[in-house]
Design a protein around this motif. Structure first.
Motif, PDB file in Angstrom:
ATOM      1  N   ALA A 145       7.275   1.639  -6.188  1.00  0.00           N
ATOM      2  CA  ALA A 145       7.614   2.833  -5.411  1.00  0.00           C
ATOM      3  C   ALA A 145       9.101   3.116  -5.495  1.00  0.00           C
ATOM      4  CB  ALA A 145       7.184   2.656  -3.958  1.00  0.00           C
ATOM      5  N   ARG A 146       9.921   2.065  -5.384  1.00  0.00           N
ATOM      6  CA  ARG A 146      11.380   2.248  -5.459  1.00  0.00           C
ATOM      7  C   ARG A 146      11.801   2.728  -6.847  1.00  0.00           C
ATOM      8  NH1 ARG A 146      11.104  -2.624  -2.643  1.00  0.00           N
ATOM      9  NH2 ARG A 146      11.483  -2.326  -0.421  1.00  0.00           N
ATOM     10  N   GLU A 147      11.231   2.110  -7.888  1.00  0.00           N
ATOM     11  CA  GLU A 147      11.588   2.498  -9.254  1.00  0.00           C
ATOM     12  C   GLU A 147      11.215   3.954  -9.544  1.00  0.00           C
ATOM     13  OE1 GLU A 147       9.693  -0.399 -11.772  1.00  0.00           O
ATOM     14  OE2 GLU A 147      11.190  -1.923 -11.324  1.00  0.00           O
ATOM     15  N   ALA A 148      10.125   4.416  -8.895  1.00  0.00           N
ATOM     16  CA  ALA A 148       9.693   5.798  -9.114  1.00  0.00           C
ATOM     17  C   ALA A 148      10.425   6.770  -8.190  1.00  0.00           C
ATOM     18  CB  ALA A 148       8.192   5.907  -8.892  1.00  0.00           C
ATOM     19  N   GLY A 149      11.260   6.248  -7.294  1.00  0.00           N
ATOM     20  CA  GLY A 149      12.006   7.096  -6.364  1.00  0.00           C
ATOM     21  C   GLY A 149      11.161   7.583  -5.186  1.00  0.00           C
ATOM     22  N   GLY A 150      10.039   6.915  -4.949  1.00  0.00           N
ATOM     23  CA  GLY A 150       9.146   7.347  -3.877  1.00  0.00           C
ATOM     24  C   GLY A 150       9.304   6.592  -2.573  1.00  0.00           C
ATOM     25  N   ALA A 151      10.138   5.567  -2.538  1.00  0.00           N
ATOM     26  CA  ALA A 151      10.287   4.757  -1.324  1.00  0.00           C
ATOM     27  C   ALA A 151      11.343   5.375  -0.424  1.00  0.00           C
ATOM     28  CB  ALA A 151      10.688   3.337  -1.696  1.00  0.00           C
ATOM     29  N   PRO A 152      11.194   5.316   0.844  1.00  0.00           N
ATOM     30  CA  PRO A 152      10.048   4.800   1.587  1.00  0.00           C
ATOM     31  C   PRO A 152       8.895   5.804   1.570  1.00  0.00           C
ATOM     32  CG  PRO A 152      11.660   5.659   3.142  1.00  0.00           C
ATOM     33  CD  PRO A 152      12.260   5.780   1.753  1.00  0.00           C
ATOM     34  N   VAL A 153       7.679   5.300   1.777  1.00  0.00           N
ATOM     35  CA  VAL A 153       6.491   6.147   1.814  1.00  0.00           C
ATOM     36  C   VAL A 153       5.981   6.203   3.245  1.00  0.00           C
ATOM     37  CG1 VAL A 153       5.813   5.802  -0.583  1.00  0.00           C
ATOM     38  CG2 VAL A 153       5.052   4.179   1.130  1.00  0.00           C
ATOM     39  N   SER A 154       5.562   7.388   3.668  1.00  0.00           N
ATOM     40  CA  SER A 154       5.064   7.568   5.034  1.00  0.00           C
ATOM     41  C   SER A 154       3.569   7.785   5.015  1.00  0.00           C
ATOM     42  CB  SER A 154       5.734   8.782   5.690  1.00  0.00           C
ATOM     43  OG  SER A 154       7.116   8.576   5.781  1.00  0.00           O
ATOM     44  N   ILE A 155       2.931   7.363   6.093  1.00  0.00           N
ATOM     45  CA  ILE A 155       1.488   7.540   6.195  1.00  0.00           C
ATOM     46  C   ILE A 155       1.159   9.018   6.062  1.00  0.00           C
ATOM     47  CG2 ILE A 155       1.383   7.785   8.710  1.00  0.00           C
ATOM     48  CD1 ILE A 155      -1.120   5.952   8.593  1.00  0.00           C
ATOM     49  N   GLY A 156       0.159   9.315   5.244  1.00  0.00           N
ATOM     50  CA  GLY A 156      -0.213  10.696   4.988  1.00  0.00           C
ATOM     51  C   GLY A 156       0.557  11.315   3.848  1.00  0.00           C
ATOM     52  N   GLY A 157       1.615  10.653   3.414  1.00  0.00           N
ATOM     53  CA  GLY A 157       2.429  11.179   2.324  1.00  0.00           C
ATOM     54  C   GLY A 157       1.975  10.635   0.986  1.00  0.00           C
ATOM     55  N   PRO A 158       2.481  11.214  -0.102  1.00  0.00           N
ATOM     56  CA  PRO A 158       2.085  10.766  -1.433  1.00  0.00           C
ATOM     57  C   PRO A 158       2.456   9.299  -1.667  1.00  0.00           C
ATOM     58  CG  PRO A 158       3.523  12.710  -1.543  1.00  0.00           C
ATOM     59  CD  PRO A 158       3.436  12.281  -0.127  1.00  0.00           C
ATOM     60  N   GLY A 159       1.495   8.548  -2.157  1.00  0.00           N
ATOM     61  CA  GLY A 159       1.740   7.166  -2.526  1.00  0.00           C
ATOM     62  C   GLY A 159       1.618   6.168  -1.400  1.00  0.00           C
ATOM     63  N   TYR A 160       1.434   6.619  -0.178  1.00  0.00           N
ATOM     64  CA  TYR A 160       1.334   5.667   0.936  1.00  0.00           C
ATOM     65  C   TYR A 160       0.038   4.880   0.819  1.00  0.00           C
ATOM     66  CZ  TYR A 160       0.810   3.564   5.492  1.00  0.00           C
ATOM     67  OH  TYR A 160       0.641   2.658   6.514  1.00  0.00           O
ATOM     68  N   GLY A 161       0.149   3.619   1.108  1.00  0.00           N
ATOM     69  CA  GLY A 161      -1.016   2.743   1.197  1.00  0.00           C
ATOM     70  C   GLY A 161      -0.715   1.641   2.191  1.00  0.00           C
ATOM     71  N   PRO A 162      -1.719   1.156   2.903  1.00  0.00           N
ATOM     72  CA  PRO A 162      -1.486   0.110   3.899  1.00  0.00           C
ATOM     73  C   PRO A 162      -0.873  -1.152   3.298  1.00  0.00           C
ATOM     74  CG  PRO A 162      -3.792   0.860   3.973  1.00  0.00           C
ATOM     75  CD  PRO A 162      -3.114   1.584   2.869  1.00  0.00           C
ATOM     76  N   HIS A 163      -1.125  -1.398   2.002  1.00  0.00           N
ATOM     77  CA  HIS A 163      -0.561  -2.582   1.355  1.00  0.00           C
ATOM     78  C   HIS A 163       0.963  -2.482   1.207  1.00  0.00           C
ATOM     79  CE1 HIS A 163      -1.101   0.277  -1.938  1.00  0.00           C
ATOM     80  NE2 HIS A 163      -0.212  -0.426  -2.651  1.00  0.00           N
ATOM     81  N   LEU A 164       1.507  -1.269   1.363  1.00  0.00           N
ATOM     82  CA  LEU A 164       2.957  -1.082   1.281  1.00  0.00           C
ATOM     83  C   LEU A 164       3.623  -1.130   2.659  1.00  0.00           C
ATOM     84  CD1 LEU A 164       2.962   1.904  -1.245  1.00  0.00           C
ATOM     85  CD2 LEU A 164       3.282  -0.523  -1.765  1.00  0.00           C
ATOM     86  N   ASP A 165       2.821  -1.143   3.710  1.00  0.00           N
ATOM     87  CA  ASP A 165       3.321  -1.061   5.085  1.00  0.00           C
ATOM     88  C   ASP A 165       3.081  -2.397   5.790  1.00  0.00           C
ATOM     89  OD1 ASP A 165       4.197  -0.257   7.553  1.00  0.00           O
ATOM     90  OD2 ASP A 165       2.649   1.263   7.862  1.00  0.00           O
ATOM     91  N   ARG A 166       3.995  -3.342   5.601  1.00  0.00           N
ATOM     92  CA  ARG A 166       3.822  -4.698   6.139  1.00  0.00           C
ATOM     93  C   ARG A 166       3.767  -4.730   7.670  1.00  0.00           C
ATOM     94  NH1 ARG A 166       7.768  -8.558   2.546  1.00  0.00           N
ATOM     95  NH2 ARG A 166       6.882  -7.998   0.535  1.00  0.00           N
ATOM     96  N   ASP A 167       4.611  -3.947   8.335  1.00  0.00           N
ATOM     97  CA  ASP A 167       4.655  -4.019   9.800  1.00  0.00           C
ATOM     98  C   ASP A 167       3.721  -3.025  10.470  1.00  0.00           C
ATOM     99  OD1 ASP A 167       6.049  -1.710   9.271  1.00  0.00           O
ATOM    100  OD2 ASP A 167       7.913  -2.362  10.212  1.00  0.00           O
ATOM    101  N   GLY A 168       3.014  -2.204   9.688  1.00  0.00           N
ATOM    102  CA  GLY A 168       2.010  -1.305  10.246  1.00  0.00           C
ATOM    103  C   GLY A 168       2.569  -0.165  11.086  1.00  0.00           C
ATOM    104  N   ASP A 169       3.807   0.219  10.831  1.00  0.00           N
ATOM    105  CA  ASP A 169       4.403   1.289  11.645  1.00  0.00           C
ATOM    106  C   ASP A 169       4.251   2.676  11.038  1.00  0.00           C
ATOM    107  OD1 ASP A 169       6.161   1.146   9.516  1.00  0.00           O
ATOM    108  OD2 ASP A 169       7.980   0.988  10.755  1.00  0.00           O
ATOM    109  N   GLY A 170       3.500   2.769   9.919  1.00  0.00           N
ATOM    110  CA  GLY A 170       3.294   4.070   9.314  1.00  0.00           C
ATOM    111  C   GLY A 170       4.289   4.408   8.232  1.00  0.00           C
ATOM    112  N   VAL A 171       5.255   3.521   7.971  1.00  0.00           N
ATOM    113  CA  VAL A 171       6.244   3.735   6.915  1.00  0.00           C
ATOM    114  C   VAL A 171       6.255   2.484   6.049  1.00  0.00           C
ATOM    115  CG1 VAL A 171       8.660   4.209   6.350  1.00  0.00           C
ATOM    116  CG2 VAL A 171       7.651   5.198   8.414  1.00  0.00           C
ATOM    117  N   GLY A 172       6.002   2.660   4.756  1.00  0.00           N
ATOM    118  CA  GLY A 172       5.980   1.522   3.846  1.00  0.00           C
ATOM    119  C   GLY A 172       7.240   1.475   3.001  1.00  0.00           C
ATOM    120  N   CYS A 173       7.498   0.310   2.466  1.00  0.00           N
ATOM    121  CA  CYS A 173       8.632   0.076   1.577  1.00  0.00           C
ATOM    122  C   CYS A 173       9.947   0.457   2.227  1.00  0.00           C
ATOM    123  CB  CYS A 173       8.456   0.819   0.250  1.00  0.00           C
ATOM    124  SG  CYS A 173       6.947   0.381  -0.626  1.00  0.00           S
ATOM    125  N   GLU A 174      10.128   0.009   3.439  1.00  0.00           N
ATOM    126  CA  GLU A 174      11.351   0.342   4.174  1.00  0.00           C
ATOM    127  C   GLU A 174      12.509  -0.490   3.697  1.00  0.00           C
ATOM    128  OE1 GLU A 174      10.227   1.283   8.517  1.00  0.00           O
ATOM    129  OE2 GLU A 174       8.872  -0.284   7.852  1.00  0.00           O
TER     130      GLU A 174
END
Length: 144
Positions: A115-144
């Motif tokens: 996600a970082r290499e593609a320039g997509g980080a951070p990813v938000s729930i409902g946004g392109p590329g978001y997946g629960p596997h990217l959201d370790r703390d479950g707050d709706g934002v992955g790759c923070e």
């Protein structure tokens, strides 16, 4: 002074005294009526003041009750959100990231490095590329 003049003067004085006493009695009756009206008004105002105080106390209690209900509703909503978030995390199979999740978008990141290499980080729930596997703390934002 002659006795007739004295008698006439005395009668005039007595008539003036009677007239003054009548005026005093009339004035006293008017004062008594005014005092009774004043007492009645004071009693009415005292009753109205008690009623206003009772209504104010009831309104204050209603406002306090509404505040408590709002706080309880907020707490229940937060608890429900936490339960939904926990359930979502618990239902995600760990270690299975080979298959992209079904989403409306075609963007998929296998991990946060991608996600970082593609320039997509951070990813938000409902946004392109978001997946629960990217959201370790479950707050709706992955790759923070």
């Amino acid at each position: 002074m002659s006795p007739i003049t004295q008698c006439l003067a005395s009668a005039e004085a007595e008539a003036a005294t009677v007239e003054a006493n009548d005026e005093l009695a009339t004035t006293a009756e008017a004062l008594d009526a005014a005092q009774a009206a004043l007492d009645e008004q004071q009693a009415k105002f005292a009753t109205e003041k008690k009623e206003l105080t009772r209504l104010h106390e009831a309104a204050t209690q209603a406002a306090d009750d509404a505040t408590q209900l709002a706080s309880a509703a907020t707490l229940r909503a937060e608890t429900a959100e936490a339960a939904v978030s926990t359930a979502a995390q618990d239902s995600t199979p760990r270690g299975l990231v080979d298959t992209p999740p079904v989403t409306e978008t075609t963007v998929y990141y296998q991990n946060c490095t991608a996600a970082r290499e593609a320039g997509g980080a951070p990813v938000s729930i409902g946004g392109p590329g978001y997946g629960p596997h990217l959201d370790r703390d479950g707050d709706g934002v992955g790759c923070e």
